[in-house]
Design a protein around this motif. Sequence first.
Motif, PDB file in Angstrom:
ATOM      1  N   ARG A 219      46.376  35.599  40.901  1.00  0.00           N
ATOM      2  CA  ARG A 219      45.657  36.628  40.077  1.00  0.00           C
ATOM      3  C   ARG A 219      46.460  37.687  39.411  1.00  0.00           C
ATOM      4  NH1 ARG A 219      41.688  36.627  44.444  1.00  0.00           N
ATOM      5  NH2 ARG A 219      42.904  38.346  45.491  1.00  0.00           N
ATOM      6  N   GLU A 221      48.441  39.497  41.180  1.00  0.00           N
ATOM      7  CA  GLU A 221      48.960  40.417  42.159  1.00  0.00           C
ATOM      8  C   GLU A 221      50.447  40.037  42.991  1.00  0.00           C
ATOM      9  OE1 GLU A 221      45.293  41.227  43.900  1.00  0.00           O
ATOM     10  OE2 GLU A 221      44.100  41.082  42.184  1.00  0.00           O
ATOM     11  N   ILE A 353      39.917  29.570  40.400  1.00  0.00           N
ATOM     12  CA  ILE A 353      40.521  30.713  39.784  1.00  0.00           C
ATOM     13  C   ILE A 353      41.572  30.241  38.449  1.00  0.00           C
ATOM     14  CG2 ILE A 353      42.811  32.093  40.040  1.00  0.00           C
ATOM     15  CD1 ILE A 353      41.847  32.641  42.822  1.00  0.00           C
ATOM     16  N   GLN A 357      39.741  31.771  34.958  1.00  0.00           N
ATOM     17  CA  GLN A 357      40.210  33.166  34.934  1.00  0.00           C
ATOM     18  C   GLN A 357      40.336  33.712  33.969  1.00  0.00           C
ATOM     19  OE1 GLN A 357      44.123  33.127  36.489  1.00  0.00           O
ATOM     20  NE2 GLN A 357      44.924  31.494  35.503  1.00  0.00           N
ATOM     21  N   TYR A 360      36.599  34.765  33.808  1.00  0.00           N
ATOM     22  CA  TYR A 360      36.049  35.588  35.102  1.00  0.00           C
ATOM     23  C   TYR A 360      37.050  36.341  35.854  1.00  0.00           C
ATOM     24  CZ  TYR A 360      31.360  33.318  34.907  1.00  0.00           C
ATOM     25  OH  TYR A 360      30.169  32.972  34.291  1.00  0.00           O
ATOM     26  N   VAL A 361      36.788  37.317  36.593  1.00  0.00           N
ATOM     27  CA  VAL A 361      37.644  37.910  37.689  1.00  0.00           C
ATOM     28  C   VAL A 361      37.051  37.482  38.813  1.00  0.00           C
ATOM     29  CG1 VAL A 361      38.343  40.064  38.747  1.00  0.00           C
ATOM     30  CG2 VAL A 361      38.121  39.920  36.352  1.00  0.00           C
ATOM     31  N   THR A 363      37.330  36.935  42.789  1.00  0.00           N
ATOM     32  CA  THR A 363      37.622  37.753  44.058  1.00  0.00           C
ATOM     33  C   THR A 363      37.152  37.159  45.198  1.00  0.00           C
ATOM     34  OG1 THR A 363      36.009  39.291  43.720  1.00  0.00           O
ATOM     35  CG2 THR A 363      38.312  39.887  42.984  1.00  0.00           C
ATOM     36  N   GLU A 378      33.015  37.662  38.563  1.00  0.00           N
ATOM     37  CA  GLU A 378      32.602  38.784  37.670  1.00  0.00           C
ATOM     38  C   GLU A 378      33.234  38.436  36.376  1.00  0.00           C
ATOM     39  OE1 GLU A 378      33.213  43.597  37.223  1.00  0.00           O
ATOM     40  OE2 GLU A 378      33.961  42.641  38.807  1.00  0.00           O
ATOM     41  N   LYS A 380      34.153  38.766  32.459  1.00  0.00           N
ATOM     42  CA  LYS A 380      34.989  39.638  31.870  1.00  0.00           C
ATOM     43  C   LYS A 380      33.872  40.008  30.659  1.00  0.00           C
ATOM     44  CE  LYS A 380      39.517  38.042  33.134  1.00  0.00           C
ATOM     45  NZ  LYS A 380      40.708  37.432  32.841  1.00  0.00           N
TER      46      LYS A 380
END
Length: 445
Positions: A219, A221, A353, A357, A360-361, A363, A378, A380
Amino acid sequence: MKNGMVTNRSWYSGLLYESDVAYFKRVSENMDDSDASLALYQLSDYLYRYYGKKVIILLDEYDTPMQEAYVNGFWDELVSFTRSMFNSAFKTNPWLERAIMTGITRVSRESMFSDLNNLKVVTTTSDEYSTSFGFTEEEVFAALDECGRSDQKQQVKQWYDGFIFGEHPDIYNPWSILNFLDTGNFTTYWANTSSNSLVGKLLREGNRRIKEKFETLLRGENIQSAIDEQIVYSQLDGNERAVWSLLLASGYLKVVSFESYRDIPEGTNPKYELALTNLEVRLMFGNMIRDWFAAAEADYNDFIKALLLGDVKAMNAYMNRVSLDVFSYFDTGKRPSGEEPERFYHGFVLGLIVDLQGRYVITSNRESGFGRYDVVLEPKDPKVDDAIILEFKVHDPEDEATLKETVQAALSQIKEKQYAKALTARGIPSEHIRSYGFAFEGKKY
């Protein structure tokens, strides 16, 4: 023969004994381990006789065969052979001037180097030679200027920058840069030429915590982990620190920051903040994850389409085939008992993912404990796509008589835990939030 030496100078320059000739003729792809382990030692002898100078041995990527041996199940045999070869080539070799060995893993704890003396080790955290392992940003930008590609500097940086050696950041992969300068195309040059079998095995078979952190990396991060530069292959199965250390040494991760020993309690190891090195590496991992589902690629792609369309009947049919075809692929660790469903659907979420991606986000909620893995997609652009909540649940015969009851328990949990609340709080209407429960029993879905 003259003085015990071969006199056919056109072949052997009169410097080899009959026993040397016999050994030389045995050297082939079919030679036995004993002859192979002595090959560098013998070659050093021959070169010294001919040139009258001691030799310099350059051994590149010495650990690549070790990684393949670990993946393919002949690790112990290779360790024994390599130890013997290193002893003859580097320790008991009177014709050796010096040697340079390159590799991404230090395996001294496996006794690979136990017989060697006077080793000087330079690692990715060393400042010595730190600008010699790749191109600096100054060199790359100068080359782009010379080639008339000054306007592509930031894009090149995004794709190929990110390597850090010692305290020197912004080191670029030379192979990728040279190929880009030659072709002008952005692609995964370095990743396509490297062997990723060990990395793929460790991530695919990794436990829940490893896959969770890998989700975080995908993602974009950062994660935190202690690092050990001396890789212990016997600890790679499920050992988080060993896995992230290997990925860092391989160039797939970079150090964003790290704790100083001055700032942590005595006797503890500093934590490193790690991230994927660059876009090239991120795309490589995306392709690797897609390959995990190669055995059921058509069904996997059709499942994704059915998920987006909300076609529950098709989702059921495709998920059954996907889980049947690739379930065991994720369940080949040394201690898979009780972790089979987790290994599969954690890997499945990684696939989501990678593939979704862009829209969508994605999680995950890990608070539900073993046996469940909740995922929220979720959108975008909420005007185009619905939000999606997925609840995975393992069938428990003590609580549910059938898989249908397990599915209902999963759906009830979504409602009871109010997983949709965070989505509605961000302005997504409840009628545009879809929930699905998934039930597993062994390979059966």
